[in-house]
Write an enzyme that holds these catalytic residues in place. Sequence first.
Site, PDB file in Angstrom:
ATOM      1  N   HIS A 263      11.710   1.915   0.324  1.00  0.00           N
ATOM      2  CA  HIS A 263      10.763   2.022  -0.798  1.00  0.00           C
ATOM      3  C   HIS A 263      11.122   3.229  -1.686  1.00  0.00           C
ATOM      4  O   HIS A 263      11.307   3.085  -2.899  1.00  0.00           O
ATOM      5  CB  HIS A 263       9.336   2.163  -0.249  1.00  0.00           C
ATOM      6  CG  HIS A 263       8.280   2.259  -1.310  1.00  0.00           C
ATOM      7  ND1 HIS A 263       7.549   1.166  -1.719  1.00  0.00           N
ATOM      8  CD2 HIS A 263       7.844   3.306  -2.057  1.00  0.00           C
ATOM      9  CE1 HIS A 263       6.699   1.538  -2.675  1.00  0.00           C
ATOM     10  NE2 HIS A 263       6.857   2.833  -2.900  1.00  0.00           N
ATOM     11  N   GLU A 264      11.240   4.391  -1.060  1.00  0.00           N
ATOM     12  CA  GLU A 264      11.527   5.598  -1.860  1.00  0.00           C
ATOM     13  C   GLU A 264      12.931   5.527  -2.463  1.00  0.00           C
ATOM     14  O   GLU A 264      13.169   6.050  -3.553  1.00  0.00           O
ATOM     15  CB  GLU A 264      11.339   6.866  -1.020  1.00  0.00           C
ATOM     16  CG  GLU A 264       9.927   7.060  -0.437  1.00  0.00           C
ATOM     17  CD  GLU A 264       8.796   6.985  -1.466  1.00  0.00           C
ATOM     18  OE1 GLU A 264       9.020   7.361  -2.635  1.00  0.00           O
ATOM     19  OE2 GLU A 264       7.685   6.529  -1.100  1.00  0.00           O
ATOM     20  N   GLU A 294       7.109   1.536  -9.893  1.00  0.00           N
ATOM     21  CA  GLU A 294       6.764   0.907  -8.616  1.00  0.00           C
ATOM     22  C   GLU A 294       7.480  -0.439  -8.445  1.00  0.00           C
ATOM     23  O   GLU A 294       7.709  -0.888  -7.325  1.00  0.00           O
ATOM     24  CB  GLU A 294       5.238   0.750  -8.521  1.00  0.00           C
ATOM     25  CG  GLU A 294       4.691   0.472  -7.140  1.00  0.00           C
ATOM     26  CD  GLU A 294       4.827   1.636  -6.164  1.00  0.00           C
ATOM     27  OE1 GLU A 294       5.173   2.755  -6.561  1.00  0.00           O
ATOM     28  OE2 GLU A 294       4.597   1.393  -4.965  1.00  0.00           O
TER      29      GLU A 294
HETATM   30 ZN   LIG Z   1       6.014   3.827  -4.624  1.00  0.00          ZN
END
Ligand SMILES: [Zn+2]
Length: 501
Positions: A263-264, A294
Site C-alpha cells: 500500500h505505502e 489513494e
Molecule cells: Zn493510503
Amino acid sequence: MAGAAWDAFERRMRELVDLGGIAGVIGWDQQVMMPPKGAELRAHQSTALASLLHERVVDPAFGEAIEQAEAEPDSLDDARRASLREARRDRDRAVRVPADLVRELAMAEAEGFEIWQKARPAKDFAMFRPVLERLVALKQQEADAIGHEGERYDALLDAYEPGMRLVRLEPLLHELRDGLVPLVAEIADRPRPDVSFLARDFPAHMQIEFSERVMRDLGFDLEAGRQDESAHPFTSGAGPYDVRLTTRIVPGDPRGSLMGTIHETGHGLYEQGIVGKKIERSFAGMAPSLGLHESQSRLWENQVGRSRAFWEHYYPAYREAFPDALVDIELERWLRAINIVEPSLIRVEADELTYNLHILIRFELEVALLRGNLAVADLPAAWNDAYRAALGVEVPHDGDGVLQDVHWSGGAFGYFPTYTLGNLYSAQLMEAARRDVGDLDEQFRRGDFAPLLGWMRKHIHSQGSLQPAEETARAATGKPLEPANLLAYLRAKYGELYDLA
Ligand SMILES: [Zn+2]
C-alpha cells in the site's frame, strides 16, 4: 518569456515547497526515530513551522505576487498556470478564515486529539462529546468563512479533494453502496475460508525482508527513499527524491506487514514519479487530490498485490521464506486468506470489499453533523444503527464504534470519502491500463510490473497537478468517475473466490 512577475512568485512558491518538505521529514522523524523525551520540543518545533507556513501563505505580498504573475499570461506555460491555480486556491481558503477562528480551531484540534487518545481506550464517548461538539461548531464556522453554495461539507471536502462536490459525490457513493450490500450478503452465505494458519509463526525479520523484496520489484527506488517501521504505516518525506515509507508487524497476521508495505509503496511510487524539470519544486509537482493519491496505494495493494497472477509469481518464494508456517498451505488457500471478506467492526482491519461500507457510514454521519441534522449526542446511536444496517454487526462499545478513528478528533471532516474515491479511481485506471498495455496478468506472473508502472508514470505520476484530479483521470481513462468499474472488478474477483452464481 519568463517575466519578472513569475520569478518573484516562483521564489515564494519554492520557499513554501521547501518548508513543506522540512515539515514532511520532521513529521516522519517524530513517528520513526525521535526518542520519547523529544516529544514536547518537537511539538513546539512543528507548531512554529506550521505558523511560519501559514504566515507566508496569508502574507499580502504573496497575494500580490500571484496577481502579478497571473497578469502576465504570455510568460506562463501549463505547469506555471497550474502552480498559480493551486497557489490561488490555497491562499483564498487560508485568508478567508479569520485569525481568531484559525487559533480556536488549532486549539480544539489539539485538545480533541488529546482527549480522544484517552476516551477511546476508556470506551467513554461522554468524555469526548464536549470537544467534538465544539469541533463541529467550529468547522461549520470555518466552512461558512471559506464559502459554499449551501453545503458546508463542500468547503471542507475541497481541502482534500479539490473540485469535488456533494451533489456529485453522494449519488456516486450511493450507487456503490447499492451494488456492494447485496454482494456482501451473498458472500456471507458462503462457507468461511479457514485462516487459522495465519496465527502460526512468521518470523518478523523474514516478513520485513520479503516486503522489501516486493517493494524493490514493484519499482520503488531505494536510492530515493527508504522503509522503516512505525506504529501506523504512512508515507512522508522531503519530495520525490526522498520518500519515506513505513510498515508494521501485526502480531498473529503476516498479511499486515506485506500488504501495508505494498500500500505505502503505491503512495511512494507516485511520489517518486512526480518529477520533471517543469514541475519539480512547484505546486504543480504535487498530487492534485488525496483520492488520486489513494488510487495508487489501493491499486498496488488490492488490484495487484491481492491478485492471483501476483501470487502465482510470488507464492513459491513466500512459502520458502516461511516453510514451517506454510508447509501444508497451497496457493488456493493462501489466496482465499488474503482476500477473505468479513463484515467487521474496525475500518482499518476491513477487507477490500467491506472497507467501502465503513467509509460510507462515516460519510453519511459527517454530512449529517455538518448539516446540523444530527446532534453529536445522538452520534453513537446513529453509528451503531448504521453498522447493524450496512454490515450486520453489533457494536459492543464506543471504543470499537464511534471512537475508533482519529480523523474527527483532529477536525478532519470530509477526509473519509477520499479512501473510497481512491478505490473508484484505481478500478478505472486499472481497466484503462489493461486496455493500453496488454495482458497485465501474464506480466505479473513473470514478475514484470514495469509496464503497469510505466503507464501510471506517464498518465498519472508525471502529470502532477497540471490538471485537477478528475481531469487527469479522465484524460487517462477516457471516462468520468463512476462506480461501474469497481463494482464489476469486485463482482468478478469475489465471484470466483467465493463460487458465487
Ligand atoms: Zn493510503
